[in-house]
Design a protein around this motif. Structure first.
Motif, PDB file in Angstrom:
ATOM      1  N   SER A 272     -28.365  23.811  12.494  1.00  0.00           N
ATOM      2  CA  SER A 272     -28.625  22.886  13.607  1.00  0.00           C
ATOM      3  C   SER A 272     -27.437  22.001  13.932  1.00  0.00           C
ATOM      4  CB  SER A 272     -29.834  22.001  13.273  1.00  0.00           C
ATOM      5  OG  SER A 272     -31.016  22.763  13.114  1.00  0.00           O
ATOM      6  N   VAL A 273     -26.802  21.451  12.912  1.00  0.00           N
ATOM      7  CA  VAL A 273     -25.759  20.453  13.121  1.00  0.00           C
ATOM      8  C   VAL A 273     -24.397  21.136  13.206  1.00  0.00           C
ATOM      9  CG1 VAL A 273     -24.720  18.339  12.242  1.00  0.00           C
ATOM     10  CG2 VAL A 273     -27.137  18.805  11.806  1.00  0.00           C
ATOM     11  N   PRO A 274     -23.631  20.883  14.250  1.00  0.00           N
ATOM     12  CA  PRO A 274     -22.313  21.513  14.393  1.00  0.00           C
ATOM     13  C   PRO A 274     -21.354  21.106  13.263  1.00  0.00           C
ATOM     14  CG  PRO A 274     -23.054  20.625  16.493  1.00  0.00           C
ATOM     15  CD  PRO A 274     -23.995  20.107  15.454  1.00  0.00           C
ATOM     16  N   ASP A 275     -20.338  21.931  13.054  1.00  0.00           N
ATOM     17  CA  ASP A 275     -19.362  21.674  11.992  1.00  0.00           C
ATOM     18  C   ASP A 275     -18.310  20.647  12.409  1.00  0.00           C
ATOM     19  OD1 ASP A 275     -20.553  23.503  10.283  1.00  0.00           O
ATOM     20  OD2 ASP A 275     -19.324  25.172  10.987  1.00  0.00           O
ATOM     21  N   THR A 276     -18.124  20.452  13.698  1.00  0.00           N
ATOM     22  CA  THR A 276     -17.125  19.505  14.190  1.00  0.00           C
ATOM     23  C   THR A 276     -17.779  18.154  14.413  1.00  0.00           C
ATOM     24  OG1 THR A 276     -15.955  21.302  15.285  1.00  0.00           O
ATOM     25  CG2 THR A 276     -15.407  19.069  15.981  1.00  0.00           C
ATOM     26  N   VAL A 277     -17.105  17.088  13.980  1.00  0.00           N
ATOM     27  CA  VAL A 277     -17.697  15.755  14.019  1.00  0.00           C
ATOM     28  C   VAL A 277     -17.848  15.244  15.441  1.00  0.00           C
ATOM     29  CG1 VAL A 277     -17.419  13.343  13.315  1.00  0.00           C
ATOM     30  CG2 VAL A 277     -16.807  15.177  11.745  1.00  0.00           C
ATOM     31  N   ALA A 278     -16.763  15.221  16.201  1.00  0.00           N
ATOM     32  CA  ALA A 278     -16.780  14.579  17.517  1.00  0.00           C
ATOM     33  C   ALA A 278     -15.556  15.005  18.305  1.00  0.00           C
ATOM     34  CB  ALA A 278     -16.787  13.053  17.348  1.00  0.00           C
ATOM     35  N   PRO A 279     -15.573  14.802  19.607  1.00  0.00           N
ATOM     36  CA  PRO A 279     -14.324  14.969  20.360  1.00  0.00           C
ATOM     37  C   PRO A 279     -13.316  13.928  19.902  1.00  0.00           C
ATOM     38  CG  PRO A 279     -16.016  13.929  21.712  1.00  0.00           C
ATOM     39  CD  PRO A 279     -16.691  14.361  20.441  1.00  0.00           C
ATOM     40  N   ALA A 280     -12.067  14.130  20.234  1.00  0.00           N
ATOM     41  CA  ALA A 280     -11.017  13.225  19.762  1.00  0.00           C
ATOM     42  C   ALA A 280     -10.196  12.716  20.931  1.00  0.00           C
ATOM     43  CB  ALA A 280     -10.128  13.940  18.748  1.00  0.00           C
TER      44      ALA A 280
ATOM     45  N   SER B 240     -21.320  17.057  15.834  1.00  0.00           N
ATOM     46  CA  SER B 240     -22.411  16.557  14.996  1.00  0.00           C
ATOM     47  C   SER B 240     -22.868  15.164  15.411  1.00  0.00           C
ATOM     48  CB  SER B 240     -21.997  16.558  13.523  1.00  0.00           C
ATOM     49  OG  SER B 240     -20.937  15.647  13.285  1.00  0.00           O
ATOM     50  N   LEU B 241     -21.929  14.260  15.742  1.00  0.00           N
ATOM     51  CA  LEU B 241     -22.339  12.924  16.162  1.00  0.00           C
ATOM     52  C   LEU B 241     -23.140  12.980  17.459  1.00  0.00           C
ATOM     53  CD1 LEU B 241     -19.241  10.660  15.351  1.00  0.00           C
ATOM     54  CD2 LEU B 241     -21.267  11.108  13.958  1.00  0.00           C
ATOM     55  N   ASP B 242     -22.795  13.911  18.332  1.00  0.00           N
ATOM     56  CA  ASP B 242     -23.552  14.074  19.572  1.00  0.00           C
ATOM     57  C   ASP B 242     -24.930  14.653  19.298  1.00  0.00           C
ATOM     58  OD1 ASP B 242     -21.104  13.324  20.543  1.00  0.00           O
ATOM     59  OD2 ASP B 242     -21.001  14.862  22.098  1.00  0.00           O
ATOM     60  N   PHE B 243     -25.012  15.549  18.328  1.00  0.00           N
ATOM     61  CA  PHE B 243     -26.326  16.109  17.968  1.00  0.00           C
ATOM     62  C   PHE B 243     -27.280  15.006  17.557  1.00  0.00           C
ATOM     63  CE2 PHE B 243     -29.279  17.423  14.676  1.00  0.00           C
ATOM     64  CZ  PHE B 243     -29.941  18.480  15.278  1.00  0.00           C
ATOM     65  N   TRP B 244     -26.827  14.143  16.641  1.00  0.00           N
ATOM     66  CA  TRP B 244     -27.718  13.088  16.162  1.00  0.00           C
ATOM     67  C   TRP B 244     -28.000  12.078  17.268  1.00  0.00           C
ATOM     68  CZ3 TRP B 244     -30.366  14.466  12.320  1.00  0.00           C
ATOM     69  CH2 TRP B 244     -29.831  15.222  11.279  1.00  0.00           C
TER      70      TRP B 244
END
Length: 825
Positions: free
Chosen positions: A346-354, A370-374
Motif C-alpha cells: 500500500s505505502v510507496p517506497d519513496t518518501v516525498a517529492p523534493a 508515502s507522506l502523500d499516502f498517509w
C-alpha cells in the motif's frame, strides 16, 4: 440535541497524559461571596504575538450568562501580575447581549499571523502568558487589594479569575496555566462557582466578539462543505481559517484524555478522488466531547491547520481540524465506515517529492509518495494486521510497527536506515485510545508482533510522524529477543569499547548504575579500555557551577566491581561550566575507564579544559604533549559541544592512541516526515567542522608515525554516509568499522522506528586481527539502561616492527586454536 464546546488546547504531545491539579498544603482562600448572575469573564489569553503564537494580540473576553443585556458603561477590566502587587485598567463602554460575548483586545506582540476579530473594546495591557489575575470591576479606579481575601471583600469586583499556580489573587484555586498557544476559558455553560480551577480549562484561544465573529470570520458567512472538500487535494485545506457548516460524518473514535481531546468523523458518502481524505478531527480542547462512536453528526466550526509551533516557520506538517465546533447528533448506533486496510504494497517506497522547500502547495500523489499516502487518509480509519514491531514501547506509551516487513529488515527484526534516500516508508507509529485500565498498552521489544488487527484513525504528529491511534489493538506476541553478549578478548588482544551512558550522574538510581555495570562486566566481557559519553558532573542537572565528576565515576566503577568486573581507573578532564552543551547544569563530558591489570595509561601533565593536545616525536617515538588532552578545545567547531579527549595507552609494550568523542547533537534538524523536503540537516554544518578539526589531529599522528595504532570511538551523532564521517574516513586514514558488517547489522540506536548508526569505532591501518561487534542490549528494548547500544573492538596493536608483529600474531593464533583445549585458570 445540539452540543457545543469551547475549543481549548494546550498540547505538546499527542499521547495519553494524566491531567491533575497541584494544590498547596495551605487552605484555599475564600471565594467571592456572590457569583455573577450575568456578566462574567469568559476567556483570558496573554500569549499574543509571542513565540509559537498564532494570534497577534492578548485579549480578555466577557460573556453574559443572564437573560437581559448588561451595560458595561463605567466598568473596566483590570490586570494584576501573579504577585498581585499592582493593577492596570482598561475602561469599557457599551453592553453585552444575553448569551453573547464582548471582546477586549489588549497588547500586540511582535509575532503571530492572525488578527483578532473586530474588538468591542481596546486596551494596551501586556498580560502574562502563564500567570496573573483579571478582574471585571464596576468603576475605572485601579484596585488596591493585594490578596485574595482583600479582593473578595471589595464589592466593586463583579468577577475575577486568577490563572496559573503562581497567581496570588484568585477565586478558590487558580485556573490552570495558559501558554503562548493556550488561553484559559470558562466552559460552555458559563458556570460561575467562584472556584477558578473548577470553572476554567486551558486550551486553544478562541476570541469571539459581540457579533459572534472569530478570527478569519469577520464578514463572510459559514460555507456548507463536505469533509473531502475541507481536506482538499493538498496538505492545506482550501477552507483554512474559514467557518464551515453542514459538515456530516459518523463518529469513528474519541480522544477523551489530555488537553487535545476531540473526536474523529468520516463521511460515509465519499467522493471518487483518492487524494481527498474523508476523515476529520473535531477538536474540543480539554473538554471531553458529548458524542458516542457510531453517532451521525452535522457540525459547524472553523477549519484550522494545527502546527505544534509557529505556523510560519514550523518544520512540521499540519493537522487539519475543525475547531470552535458545534454539532447536532442526527442518529446513533450507525455502522462505522470500513477501515483502509494497509498491506505491504500500500505505502510507496519513496518518501516525498523534493522541491527544495515546502511540499504543502503540491498536489497529493498518494500512489507515488508515502507522506502523500498517509495525508490522503488523514483522520480516516486505517488497519494493519500482524504488524512487526520495529521500535519498542517508549515511556510515552507508543511504539512503531512496519507495514512493509521486507523493507530493509535488520537481523533482529527492526528496520535499518541505510542512506538519506533509503528511509523505511513502512514505519508507522502506534498509540492507543483504549483506556489503559481496560487494555494496558503493550510493552514490546523490536521484533515482537501485534497479532491480528490494529486499527484506528491516523493523524500527523510532530513526535514521530503519522500515527495510528488504536481503537483496536492487536495482542503482543513475544518474539524472544535477547540482549547480546560478546566474547572475551584473548590475552594478546586489546579490547576497546564505547558506550553512551545517557546523562549518568551520581544522583542516578542504583538500578541504573547496576544495569550499566552489568553490561560492562558481562555483556561487554570486561573491555580493557572503555570510552564513555554523557558522564555528568556530580550533581547532574543541578545548575550550581559544579563541574567535577569524581563522585559519578567512583559510583560507576564501584558498581562495575559489584557486578563482577575489574577495578577500573578513570581519566577525564572537567569541562568549563556550561560550555559543552547537553542537559543544562549537567556538564556532560567524555572519559576513559581502563583496566590497569591489562593496560597502562601514560599520564602527561598539563591537560585541562582549554589546553590543546599536540603530537611530538622524541627518540623516534611518537607521543602526546599532554595525556589525557583535548583536541583544539578553543576552536569554534566545539562551541557548546563536547571536546574530543585523547589518551595515550600502552598494551604489552605497544602504544595505542584512543580518541573519545561526542559530536554535536542533531537537534535543530528538520524531521524526515516534515513539510520541507528534503529536510534541512542544519546540525551537519557543525559536525562537519568538528570532523575536519579531528581529522587534522589524526593526520598529525599519522604524519609522525604512519604505523600508529589509533582508535577513534564514540557518539558521532551522525550516519556512516554523512559528510562528517566521510571526512574522517577520506583517503583510508581511518576505517569506519560499522561498514564491515552486513547491512542488516548496521545500527546502534533506534529513533522513530528506524534502526540507525550514531555511534562509531574507527581504526587506523596499523591494528591487526580486527574483530568488531555492536552489542545490542538497549536500543531495541522497552526497558533500557541507555538509549544507545555499546560497541567493542578487539585487535592486536602493531609494534611497528614486522618481526615483533609476526611473533605476536603467531602467539595469538596459537591461543585461538589451542585455547579451548587448555585448562581454565
Amino acid at each position: 440535541m445540539t452540543t457545543s464546546r469551547r475549543a481549548a488546547r494546550r498540547r505538546a504531545l499527542t499521547v495519553a497524559v494524566a491531567s491533575g491539579l497541584v494544590v498547596s498544603g495551605t487552605a484555599a482562600p475564600a471565594a467571592l461571596a456572590a457569583p455573577s448572575a450575568d456578566a462574567v469573564i469568559a476567556e483570558v489569553y496573554g500569549g499574543g504575538g509571542n513565540s509559537g503564537a498564532t494570534l497577534t494580540n492578548d485579549f480578555v473576553e466577557l460573556a453574559n450568562r443572564g437573560a437581559a443585556a448588561v451595560s458595561l458603561d463605567g466598568f473596566s477590566v483590570q490586570y494584576a501580575p501573579a504577585s498581585g502587587n499592582s493593577w492596570q485598567v482598561t475602561p469599557l463602554t457599551g453592553s453585552v447581549a444575553p448569551g453573547a460575548r464582548y471582546l477586549i483586545a489588549q497588547a500586540k506582540g511582535a509575532g503571530g499571523t492572525v488578527a483578532l476579530p473586530a474588538p468591542d473594546a481596546t486596551g494596551s495591557l501586556a498580560l502574562s502568558a502563564t500567570a496573573g489575575t483579571i478582574a471585571l470591576v464596576q468603576g475605572t479606579t485601579a484596585l488596591n487589594c493585594k490578596t485574595a481575601a482583600d479582593c473578595a471583600a471589595d464589592t466593586r469586583i463583579k468577577d475575577l479569575v486568577g490563572f496559573g499556580p503562581a497567581a496570588v489573587i484568585r477565586e478558590g484555586s487558580a485556573a490552570p496555566a495558559p501558554s503562548n498557544t493556550a488561553s484559559v476559558a470558562r466552559g460552555t455553560a458559563l458556570a460561575d462557582t467562584d472556584d477558578n480551577a473548577a470553572d476554567f480549562t486551558s486550551g486553544a484561544p478562541t476570541p469571539t466578539n459581540g457579533k459572534g465573529e472569530t478570527p478569519g470570520e469577520t464578514g463572510p458567512p459559514a460555507v456548507n462543505a463536505k469533509i473531502h472538500d475541507i481536506q482538499g487535494t493538498t496538505r492545506i485545506s482550501p477552507f483554512k481559517d474559514r467557518k464551515v457548516a453542514g459538515v456530516t460524518g459518523v463518529v469513528t473514535a474519541i480522544r477523551s484524555f489530555g488537553s487535545a481531546r476531540g473526536f474523529w468523523i468520516t463521511d460515509t458518502a465519499p467522493d471518487a478522488d483518492p487524494r481527498t481524505s474523508e476523515g476529520l478531527f473535531v477538536f474540543t480542547g480539554s473538554t471531553t466531547p458529548a458524542v458516542a462512536v457510531g453517532d451521525a453528526v452535522t457540525a459547524t466550526g472553523t477549519v484550522r491547520e494545527f502546527y505544534p509551533d509557529a505556523p510560519a516557520t514550523s518544520p512540521y506538517q499540519s493537522l487539519t481540524e475543525l475547531t470552535s465546533a458545534q454539532w447536532t447528533v442526527d442518529s446513533s448506533g450507525n455502522a462505522l465506515p470500513a477501515a483502509t486496510v494497509v498491506t505491504p504494497d500500500s505505502v510507496p517506497d519513496t518518501v516525498a517529492p523534493a522541491p527544495g522547500g515546502s511540499i504543502e502547495p503540491l498536489l497529493l500523489e498518494p500512489a507515488k509518495y508515502s507522506l502523500d499516502f498517509w495525508e490522503s487518509h488523514e483522520s480516516e480509519l486505517v488497519s494493519v494486521s500482524d504488524a512487526r514491531v520495529v521500535g519498542p514501547t517508549s515511556s510515552f506509551n507508543e511504539l512503531y510497527v512496519t507495514t512493509k516487513p521486507k523493507q530493509n529488515p535488520s537481523v533482529r527484526g527492526g528496520a535499518v536506515y541505510l542512506d538519506y534516500d533509503r528511509l523505511n516508508t513502512g514505519v508507522l507509529k502506534v498509540a492507543s485510545l483504549i483506556p489503559f485500565a481496560e487494555q494496558p498498552f503493550p510493552k514490546v521489544n523490536t521484533g515482537d508482533v501485534l497479532t491480528g488487527e490494529t486499527s484506528g484513525p491516523v493523524e500527523y504528529s510532530n513526535f514521530g510522524g503519522y500515527t495510528l491511534f488504536a481503537t483496536k489493538l492487536g495482542a503482543a506476541k513475544d518474539n524472544g529477543l535477547q540482549r547480546e553478549s560478546t566474547r572475551a578478548q584473548r590475552s594478546g588482544e586489546l579490547s576497546v569499547a564505547t558506550y553512551n551512558v545517557e546523562n549518568l550522574s551520581a544522583l542516578d538510581s542504583d538500578e541504573k548504575f547496576g544495569e550499566l555495570a552489568k553490561a560492562i562486566a558481562t555483556n561487554l566481557a570486561k573491555p580493557d579500555i572503555l570510552n564513555l559519553e554523557e558522564i555528568q558532573d556530580n550533581n547532574g542537572p543541578t545548575n550550581d557551577g559544579t563541574v567535577a565528576a569524581d563522585q559519578t565515576l567512583r559510583k560507576f566503577t564501584d558498581a562495575i566491581v559489584a557486578a563482577g568486573g575489574p577495578r577500573y581507573e578513570w581519566r577525564q578532564i572537567d569541562p568549563e561550566n556550561g560550555k559543552d552543551g547537553g542537559q543544562p547544569g549537567g556538564n556532560i563530558r567524555v572519559g576513559f575507564l581502563f583496566n590497569p591489570a591489562r593496560v597502562s595509561f601514560v599520564d602527561r601533565k598539563g591537560g585541562d579544559a582549554i589546553t590543546p593536545v599536540d603530537v611530538v616525536k622524541e627518540r623516534g617515538k611518537t607521543h602526546l604533549t599532554v595525556s589525557p588532552g583535548r583536541v583544539d578545545p578553543l576552536n569554534e567547531a566545539w562551541e557548546a559541544s563536547r571536546k574530543p579527549l585523547v589518551g595515550e595507552f600502552v598494551f604489552q609494550g605497544r602504544t595505542v592512541f584512543v580518541v573519545a568523542n561526542h559530536f554535536n547533537s542533531k537537534g535543530g534538524d528538520q524531521p524526515t516526515h516534515g513539510r520541507n523536503q528534503p529536510p534541512v540537516r542544519s546540525s551537519e554544518v557543525q559536525r562537519a567542522k568538528q570532523a575536519t578539526v579531528l581529522r587534522g589531529f589524526i593526520d598529525k599522528l599519522l604524519a609522525s608515525d604512519k604505523n600508529a595504532n589509533i582508535v577513534v570511538a564514540g557518539d558521532l551523532n551522525d550516519y556512516p554516509f554523512s559528510p562528517a564521517v566521510k571526512t574522517l574516513t577520506a583517503g583510508d586514514a581511518l576505517k569506519d568499522l560499522i561498514a564491515s558488517l552486513p547491512e542488516n547489522e548496521r545500527y546502534s540506536y533506534v529513533f522513530e522506528g528506524q534502526s540507525q548508526v550514531l555511534d562509531h569505532i574507527l581504526a587506523s591501518k596499523a591494528p591487526r586481527g580486527v574483530d568488531y561487534d555492536v552489542v545490542h542490549l538497549n536500543a531495541e528494548f522497552a526497558k533500557q539502561a541507555s538509549d544507545h547500544d555499546p560497541q567493542l573492538l578487539r585487535f592486536r596493536p602493531s609494534a611497528g616492527n614486522p618481526v615483533q608483529d609476526a611473533f605476536y600474531d603467531l602467539a595469538d593464533y596459537l591461543e585461538k586454536v589451542l585455547g579451548p583445549y587448555l585448562p581454565k585458570p
